[in-house]
Write a protein that holds these residues in place. Structure first.
Motif, short mmCIF file in Angstrom:
data_model
loop_
_atom_site.label_atom_id
_atom_site.label_comp_id
_atom_site.label_asym_id
_atom_site.label_seq_id
_atom_site.Cartn_x
_atom_site.Cartn_y
_atom_site.Cartn_z
N HIS A 7 -45.59 -20.18 14.19
CA HIS A 7 -45.58 -18.72 14.17
C HIS A 7 -44.33 -18.23 14.89
O HIS A 7 -43.95 -18.77 15.92
CB HIS A 7 -46.82 -18.14 14.86
N GLU A 29 -43.53 -12.45 7.60
CA GLU A 29 -44.28 -13.56 8.20
C GLU A 29 -45.35 -14.07 7.25
O GLU A 29 -45.52 -15.27 7.08
CB GLU A 29 -44.91 -13.10 9.52
N ARG A 33 -45.89 -17.72 5.57
CA ARG A 33 -47.14 -18.49 5.71
C ARG A 33 -47.72 -18.89 4.36
O ARG A 33 -48.35 -19.94 4.25
CB ARG A 33 -48.18 -17.68 6.47
N GLN A 73 -53.66 -10.89 4.02
CA GLN A 73 -53.67 -12.35 3.89
C GLN A 73 -55.00 -12.82 3.32
O GLN A 73 -55.04 -13.64 2.39
CB GLN A 73 -53.42 -13.02 5.24
#
Length: 80
Positions: A7, A29, A33, A73
């Protein structure tokens, strides 16, 4: 930026950046991921939609970009 267990570690002085900047960072981000399975534009749209949905009901807005990223997400990973 440094990394900690995969991260990005952001400068704490930038944690209170304008909402649009935070949403951009969250989308970047999350795109990372998701390992390129979903493009940045689609991720950014999902993060924005989640943010708007949460903002309509929220009394406190401070952590909404983070919550929106998590919501996006979950939604994107559930999509076949």
């Amino acid at each position: 930026m440094d990394e900690l267990k995969g991260h990005e570690v952001r400068d704490p002085r930038r944690l209170h950046a304008p909402v649009e900047v935070q949403l951009d960072q969250a989308a970047e981000e999350l795109t990372r991921r998701l390992a390129g399975r979903i493009g940045y534009q689609d991720v950014r749209e999902a993060v924005t939609d989640a943010y708007q949905r949460l903002a309509r009901q929220a009394k406190v807005h401070r952590f909404l970009p983070i919550l929106a990223a998590r919501s996006a997400q979950n939604r994107l990973q559930a999509t076949p």
